[in-house]
Write a protein that holds these residues in place. Structure first.
Motif, mmCIF file in Angstrom:
data_model
loop_
_atom_site.group_PDB
_atom_site.id
_atom_site.type_symbol
_atom_site.label_atom_id
_atom_site.label_comp_id
_atom_site.label_asym_id
_atom_site.label_seq_id
_atom_site.Cartn_x
_atom_site.Cartn_y
_atom_site.Cartn_z
ATOM 1 N N ARG A 1 0.828 -1.204 0.000
ATOM 2 C CA ARG A 1 0.000 0.000 0.000
ATOM 3 C C ARG A 1 0.862 1.254 0.000
ATOM 4 N N ARG B 1 0.728 4.067 -2.823
ATOM 5 C CA ARG B 1 0.535 5.466 -2.436
ATOM 6 C C ARG B 1 1.658 6.339 -2.993
ATOM 7 N N ASP C 1 1.058 9.198 -5.778
ATOM 8 C CA ASP C 1 1.421 10.550 -5.333
ATOM 9 C C ASP C 1 2.500 11.159 -6.215
ATOM 10 N N TYR D 1 -6.088 3.496 -1.407
ATOM 11 C CA TYR D 1 -5.519 4.822 -1.641
ATOM 12 C C TYR D 1 -6.665 5.822 -1.651
ATOM 13 N N SER D 2 -6.426 6.985 -1.053
ATOM 14 C CA SER D 2 -7.434 8.039 -1.048
ATOM 15 C C SER D 2 -6.747 9.398 -1.089
ATOM 16 N N ARG D 3 -7.214 10.235 -1.980
ATOM 17 C CA ARG D 3 -6.723 11.611 -2.064
ATOM 18 C C ARG D 3 -7.921 12.484 -2.416
#
Length: 183
Positions: free
Chosen positions: A38, A42, A46, A73-75
């Motif tokens: 993960r 990420r 990114d 993943y979260s953005r």
């Protein structure tokens, strides 16, 4: 620059798709835990989303394991965005329906006076019809289509204009008159 940005977007899309595929096949699960995988995911996303080409971009990304429901993943996943890409689909569909697949914008140049020895003795009128492709965005340099117009005049024997360059007509006249101005 345009090709590079498109390549970056394609790469990001592929990476997110692969992340989803790996999530659905268990690619991010291991006996030793999923944390390193993960973290790598990420870092990869990114690094692309934070690339200098996207300094003005605002990303909303969410990658979820479809089997377990775990967020990989979260953005800005909870942010509300203006639906720019979706609106392009709607606008493009309406334009295709209303204008047809063979539509092209036409900018007309009209000579107002006699032509003698390569000189137009009179005004050159430009009748524009709102062509959105005459822009830096479409051509990298908005002068490219304008140079093509100059070449067209030269091919017709006009080398010099001894009058004015004037705008004739207005593709948006009805629209502007209907707008109420404050005050």
């Amino acid at each position: 620059m345009i090709g590079r940005v498109s390549t970056q977007r394609l790469t990001l899309s592929i990476l997110v798709t692969l992340a989803c595929a790996c999530a659905s096949t268990g690619g991010f699960r291991s006996r030793h835990g999923a944390a390193p995988e993960r973290a790598a995911l990420r870092a990869a996303i990114d690094s692309m989303a934070d690339a200098p080409e996207f300094h003005n971009a605002f990303w909303g990304i969410l990658v979820v394991d479809p089997e377990r429901g775990d967020t990989l993943y979260s953005r800005n996943a909870g942010k509300l965005f203006l639906p720019a890409s979706n609106m392009k689909i709607v606008t493009g569909s309406v334009a295709l329906e209303q204008l047809g697949p063979d539509f092209t914008y036409r900018t007309t140049l009209v000579a107002r006076g006699p032509l003698r020895d390569g000189t137009l003795t009179g005004d050159l009128a430009v009748i524009g019809r709102g062509d959105p492709t005459i822009s830096d965005h479409m051509w990298v340099d908005a002068m490219i289509p304008l140079h093509a117009m100059a070449d067209s005049l030269a091919a017709r024997g006009i080398r010099r204009v001894a009058g004015r360059l004037v705008a004739a007509g207005n593709a948006f006249a009805a629209t502007w008159r209907s707008i109420r101005r404050p005050g």
